[in-house]
Write a protein that holds these residues in place. Structure first.
Motif, PDB file in Angstrom:
ATOM      1  N   GLY A  87       0.789  -1.228   0.000  1.00 33.62           N
ATOM      2  CA  GLY A  87       0.000   0.000   0.000  1.00 33.62           C
ATOM      3  C   GLY A  87       0.819   1.275   0.000  1.00 33.62           C
ATOM      4  O   GLY A  87       0.278   2.350  -0.251  1.00 33.62           O
ATOM      5  N   ASP A  88       2.117   1.193   0.304  1.00 37.71           N
ATOM      6  CA  ASP A  88       2.969   2.384   0.226  1.00 37.71           C
ATOM      7  C   ASP A  88       3.006   2.863  -1.218  1.00 37.71           C
ATOM      8  O   ASP A  88       2.878   2.068  -2.158  1.00 37.71           O
ATOM      9  CB  ASP A  88       4.399   2.069   0.676  1.00 37.71           C
ATOM     10  CG  ASP A  88       4.517   1.809   2.162  1.00 37.71           C
ATOM     11  OD1 ASP A  88       3.533   2.033   2.892  1.00 37.71           O
ATOM     12  OD2 ASP A  88       5.600   1.368   2.595  1.00 37.71           O
ATOM     13  N   HIS A  89       3.185   4.177  -1.391  1.00 42.47           N
ATOM     14  CA  HIS A  89       3.298   4.702  -2.743  1.00 42.47           C
ATOM     15  C   HIS A  89       4.357   5.795  -2.803  1.00 42.47           C
ATOM     16  O   HIS A  89       4.686   6.407  -1.794  1.00 42.47           O
ATOM     17  CB  HIS A  89       1.951   5.209  -3.268  1.00 42.47           C
ATOM     18  CG  HIS A  89       1.409   6.361  -2.503  1.00 42.47           C
ATOM     19  ND1 HIS A  89       0.615   6.210  -1.406  1.00 42.47           N
ATOM     20  CD2 HIS A  89       1.549   7.701  -2.682  1.00 42.47           C
ATOM     21  CE1 HIS A  89       0.293   7.407  -0.929  1.00 42.47           C
ATOM     22  NE2 HIS A  89       0.854   8.319  -1.689  1.00 42.47           N
ATOM     23  N   PHE A  90       4.869   5.996  -4.016  1.00 44.19           N
ATOM     24  CA  PHE A  90       5.911   6.977  -4.268  1.00 44.19           C
ATOM     25  C   PHE A  90       5.577   7.731  -5.536  1.00 44.19           C
ATOM     26  O   PHE A  90       5.115   7.134  -6.510  1.00 44.19           O
ATOM     27  CB  PHE A  90       7.273   6.291  -4.458  1.00 44.19           C
ATOM     28  CG  PHE A  90       7.706   5.465  -3.284  1.00 44.19           C
ATOM     29  CD1 PHE A  90       8.377   6.054  -2.225  1.00 44.19           C
ATOM     30  CD2 PHE A  90       7.441   4.121  -3.230  1.00 44.19           C
ATOM     31  CE1 PHE A  90       8.774   5.298  -1.136  1.00 44.19           C
ATOM     32  CE2 PHE A  90       7.829   3.351  -2.154  1.00 44.19           C
ATOM     33  CZ  PHE A  90       8.498   3.946  -1.098  1.00 44.19           C
ATOM     34  N   LEU A  91       5.812   9.047  -5.532  1.00 45.56           N
ATOM     35  CA  LEU A  91       5.720   9.856  -6.739  1.00 45.56           C
ATOM     36  C   LEU A  91       7.134  10.042  -7.262  1.00 45.56           C
ATOM     37  O   LEU A  91       8.034  10.439  -6.507  1.00 45.56           O
ATOM     38  CB  LEU A  91       5.073  11.206  -6.450  1.00 45.56           C
ATOM     39  CG  LEU A  91       3.620  11.160  -5.989  1.00 45.56           C
ATOM     40  CD1 LEU A  91       3.126  12.568  -5.674  1.00 45.56           C
ATOM     41  CD2 LEU A  91       2.736  10.514  -7.034  1.00 45.56           C
ATOM     42  N   VAL A  92       7.333   9.748  -8.548  1.00 45.47           N
ATOM     43  CA  VAL A  92       8.672   9.794  -9.127  1.00 45.47           C
ATOM     44  C   VAL A  92       8.661  10.556 -10.438  1.00 45.47           C
ATOM     45  O   VAL A  92       7.614  10.762 -11.053  1.00 45.47           O
ATOM     46  CB  VAL A  92       9.231   8.371  -9.342  1.00 45.47           C
ATOM     47  CG1 VAL A  92       9.382   7.643  -8.011  1.00 45.47           C
ATOM     48  CG2 VAL A  92       8.379   7.569 -10.294  1.00 45.47           C
ATOM     49  N   ARG A  93       9.859  10.971 -10.868  1.00 46.76           N
ATOM     50  CA  ARG A  93      10.006  11.740 -12.104  1.00 46.76           C
ATOM     51  C   ARG A  93       9.876  10.882 -13.361  1.00 46.76           C
ATOM     52  O   ARG A  93       9.462  11.377 -14.405  1.00 46.76           O
ATOM     53  CB  ARG A  93      11.376  12.419 -12.142  1.00 46.76           C
ATOM     54  CG  ARG A  93      11.511  13.563 -11.192  1.00 46.76           C
ATOM     55  CD  ARG A  93      12.855  14.228 -11.390  1.00 46.76           C
ATOM     56  NE  ARG A  93      12.978  15.388 -10.519  1.00 46.76           N
ATOM     57  CZ  ARG A  93      14.014  16.189 -10.539  1.00 46.76           C
ATOM     58  NH1 ARG A  93      15.033  15.960 -11.342  1.00 46.76           N
ATOM     59  NH2 ARG A  93      14.058  17.226  -9.720  1.00 46.76           N
ATOM     60  N   GLU A  94      10.251   9.619 -13.282  1.00 49.04           N
ATOM     61  CA  GLU A  94      10.240   8.744 -14.448  1.00 49.04           C
ATOM     62  C   GLU A  94       8.807   8.510 -14.930  1.00 49.04           C
ATOM     63  O   GLU A  94       7.874   8.533 -14.144  1.00 49.04           O
ATOM     64  CB  GLU A  94      10.897   7.391 -14.116  1.00 49.04           C
ATOM     65  CG  GLU A  94      12.395   7.449 -13.898  1.00 49.04           C
ATOM     66  CD  GLU A  94      12.807   7.980 -12.531  1.00 49.04           C
ATOM     67  OE1 GLU A  94      13.994   8.257 -12.349  1.00 49.04           O
ATOM     68  OE2 GLU A  94      11.942   8.117 -11.640  1.00 49.04           O
ATOM     69  N   THR A  95       8.677   8.266 -16.221  1.00 51.42           N
ATOM     70  CA  THR A  95       7.358   7.953 -16.789  1.00 51.42           C
ATOM     71  C   THR A  95       7.021   6.489 -16.496  1.00 51.42           C
ATOM     72  O   THR A  95       7.920   5.681 -16.222  1.00 51.42           O
ATOM     73  CB  THR A  95       7.350   8.164 -18.316  1.00 51.42           C
ATOM     74  OG1 THR A  95       8.250   7.211 -18.904  1.00 51.42           O
ATOM     75  CG2 THR A  95       7.754   9.585 -18.696  1.00 51.42           C
TER      76      THR A  95
END
Length: 65
Positions: A35-43
Motif C-alpha cells: 500500500g505504500d506509494h511513491f511519486l517519481v520523475r520517471e514515466t
C-alpha cells in the motif's frame, strides 16, 4: 532492484518485485503491494522498461541446467 528519482532530485532504489501498480496521474505514482506509494520523475514506460531489464538481469544469473 531499480533506481528511481523523487521530485526533489534524490534517487532511491526500489524493489521491483514489490510493485503493484504504476500510474500516470499526471505524475508517476508507484504503489507497492503493502500500500505504500511513491511519486517519481520517471514515466510509467521508463519504470516498466527498468523492471523488465531487472528481470532480464536476474535470469542471466541463473545457471542453465
Amino acid at each position: 532492484m531499480i533506481t528511481v528519482t523523487r521530485f526533489n532530485g534524490s534517487e532511491f532504489v526500489l524493489n521491483a518485485d514489490l510493485i503493484r501498480t504504476v500510474e500516470a496521474m499526471p505524475d508517476t505514482k508507484i504503489t507497492l503491494i503493502n500500500g505504500d506509494h511513491f511519486l517519481v520523475r520517471e514515466t510509467p514506460k521508463e519504470i516498466v522498461e527498468r523492471v523488465m531489464e531487472y528481470g532480464r538481469h536476474l535470469r542471466t544469473l541463473i545457471p542453465p541446467d
